[in-house]
Design a protein around this motif. Structure first.
Motif, PDB file in Angstrom:
ATOM      1  N   GLN A  16       0.860  -1.101  -0.032  1.00 14.96           N
ATOM      2  CA  GLN A  16       0.002  -0.167  -0.112  1.00 14.96           C
ATOM      3  C   GLN A  16       0.766   1.156   0.126  1.00 14.96           C
ATOM      4  N   ALA A  17       1.915   1.135   0.726  1.00 22.63           N
ATOM      5  CA  ALA A  17       2.896   2.333   0.880  1.00 22.63           C
ATOM      6  C   ALA A  17       3.688   2.702  -0.433  1.00 22.63           C
ATOM      7  N   LEU A  18       3.680   1.715  -1.292  1.00 23.64           N
ATOM      8  CA  LEU A  18       4.509   1.629  -2.720  1.00 23.64           C
ATOM      9  C   LEU A  18       3.353   2.229  -3.714  1.00 23.64           C
ATOM     10  N   ALA A  19       2.062   1.984  -3.535  1.00 23.17           N
ATOM     11  CA  ALA A  19       1.435   2.324  -4.609  1.00 23.17           C
ATOM     12  C   ALA A  19       1.362   3.741  -4.901  1.00 23.17           C
ATOM     13  N   GLY A  20       1.443   3.946  -6.384  1.00 26.57           N
ATOM     14  CA  GLY A  20       1.749   5.188  -6.973  1.00 26.57           C
ATOM     15  C   GLY A  20       2.913   5.758  -7.147  1.00 26.57           C
ATOM     16  N   LEU A  21       4.029   5.141  -6.409  1.00 24.56           N
ATOM     17  CA  LEU A  21       5.429   5.572  -6.735  1.00 24.56           C
ATOM     18  C   LEU A  21       5.719   5.156  -8.187  1.00 24.56           C
ATOM     19  N   THR A  22       6.756   5.925  -8.566  1.00 23.92           N
ATOM     20  CA  THR A  22       7.534   5.674  -9.767  1.00 23.92           C
ATOM     21  C   THR A  22       8.598   4.534  -9.547  1.00 23.92           C
ATOM     22  N   LEU A  23       9.136   3.869 -10.374  1.00 23.11           N
ATOM     23  CA  LEU A  23      10.154   2.775 -10.348  1.00 23.11           C
ATOM     24  C   LEU A  23      11.528   3.420  -9.863  1.00 23.11           C
ATOM     25  N   ALA A  24      11.497   5.060 -10.321  1.00 21.87           N
ATOM     26  CA  ALA A  24      12.645   5.793  -9.744  1.00 21.87           C
ATOM     27  C   ALA A  24      12.747   5.768  -8.326  1.00 21.87           C
ATOM     28  N   GLN A  25      11.522   6.210  -7.866  1.00 22.48           N
ATOM     29  CA  GLN A  25      11.458   6.408  -6.392  1.00 22.48           C
ATOM     30  C   GLN A  25      11.634   5.066  -5.758  1.00 22.48           C
ATOM     31  N   LEU A  26      11.089   3.923  -6.149  1.00 26.76           N
ATOM     32  CA  LEU A  26      11.401   2.735  -5.473  1.00 26.76           C
ATOM     33  C   LEU A  26      12.950   2.421  -5.781  1.00 26.76           C
ATOM     34  N   ALA A  27      13.629   2.725  -6.679  1.00 31.56           N
ATOM     35  CA  ALA A  27      15.015   2.216  -6.919  1.00 31.56           C
ATOM     36  C   ALA A  27      15.796   3.136  -5.812  1.00 31.56           C
ATOM     37  N   ALA A  28      15.404   4.442  -5.630  1.00 33.84           N
ATOM     38  CA  ALA A  28      16.006   5.459  -4.758  1.00 33.84           C
ATOM     39  C   ALA A  28      15.897   4.660  -2.994  1.00 33.84           C
ATOM     40  N   LEU A  29      14.644   4.038  -2.725  1.00 39.16           N
ATOM     41  CA  LEU A  29      14.340   3.550  -1.579  1.00 39.16           C
ATOM     42  C   LEU A  29      15.692   2.443  -1.435  1.00 39.16           C
ATOM     43  N   ALA A  30      15.861   1.685  -2.507  1.00 39.70           N
ATOM     44  CA  ALA A  30      16.556   0.385  -2.289  1.00 39.70           C
ATOM     45  C   ALA A  30      17.981   0.854  -2.768  1.00 39.70           C
ATOM     46  N   ASP A  31      18.267   2.080  -2.966  1.00 38.81           N
ATOM     47  CA  ASP A  31      19.640   2.753  -3.191  1.00 38.81           C
ATOM     48  C   ASP A  31      20.252   1.787  -4.458  1.00 38.81           C
TER      49      ASP A  31
END
Length: 223
Positions: A16-31
């Protein structure tokens, strides 16, 4: 390293916390760095989500979230919510398969409980700007289970009888068998038409896009 979710509820909360995020934002979270495209990094989106959600199985023959018995599958969709491609399930065994039963198969285990994560991934959207959709849990109903088993049994029978090279992607109502190899040199053992050992491309089981479209329809149809 993200810890494995302790419960299904915790896993769904993370989604739920990830819904709406871009893959760039997700990748930034995972560094980690976003590749320019997926040509050389076919499984990158799935691996990124495994990382961010705390999946623990890696490439082992067990569900991605081992303690929960849940498999993670990303599902690229267009703006109308239609799947853009078939969904890879697992590698198909090509030798020593006579007597293998559906309920023992890796396909059956993998599809017992799936966390689907739709990704808005129209071709013209750059990879970094593709968007994570609303994830949901799915278990095959009796009809879906029957269709999957029927296709699997027919395809496995052909493999057992040495008909591997005559299997086409158009076969199967919901499940198809297709070559899965990085290149044409990656050959594996199989059984030939006369029962002799042959070398052929590895094969993978895939869910047809029409089947995953039905799953999405079932999940998001207006009441």
């Amino acid at each position: 390293m993200v810890s494995s979710p302790a419960s299904t509820a915790e896993l769904l909360q993370r989604c739920q916390a990830l819904a709406g995020l871009t893959l760039a934002q997700l990748a930034a979270l995972a560094d980690i760095k976003v590749p320019a495209n997926l040509q050389r990094d076919k499984g990158w989106v799935g691996q990124l989500l495994e990382l961010v959600l705390g999946a623990s199985a890696g490439s082992k023959a067990e569900p991605d979230f081992v303690n929960l018995g849940i498999e993670l599958k990303t599902l690229p969709i267009d703006l109308n919510g239609k799947p853009l491609e078939s969904t890879y399930v697992c590698v198909a065994p090509l030798t020593g398969v006579s007597g293998l039963q559906w309920h023992e198969s890796w396909v059956c285990q993998k599809l017992r409980c799936v966390l689907w994560v739709p990704i808005l991934a129209e071709r013209q959207i750059p990879l970094a700007q593709r968007i994570v959709g609303t994830a949901f849990l799915w278990q095959p109903n009796a009809m879906q289970q029957q269709l999957l088993q029927q296709d699997w049994e027919e395809l496995m029978e052909q493999i057992t009888l040495g008909g591997i090279d005559s299997i086409r992607g158009s076969q199967g109502k919901v499940l198809q068998l297709r070559p899965k190899a990085a290149n044409s040199k990656a050959l594996t053992e199989a059984v030939g038409a006369a029962g002799e050992p042959i070398m052929t491309l590895p094969r993978g089981f895939y869910l047809k896009a029409s089947f995953t479209a039905d799953i999405l329809q079932q999940q998001f149809a207006q009441p």
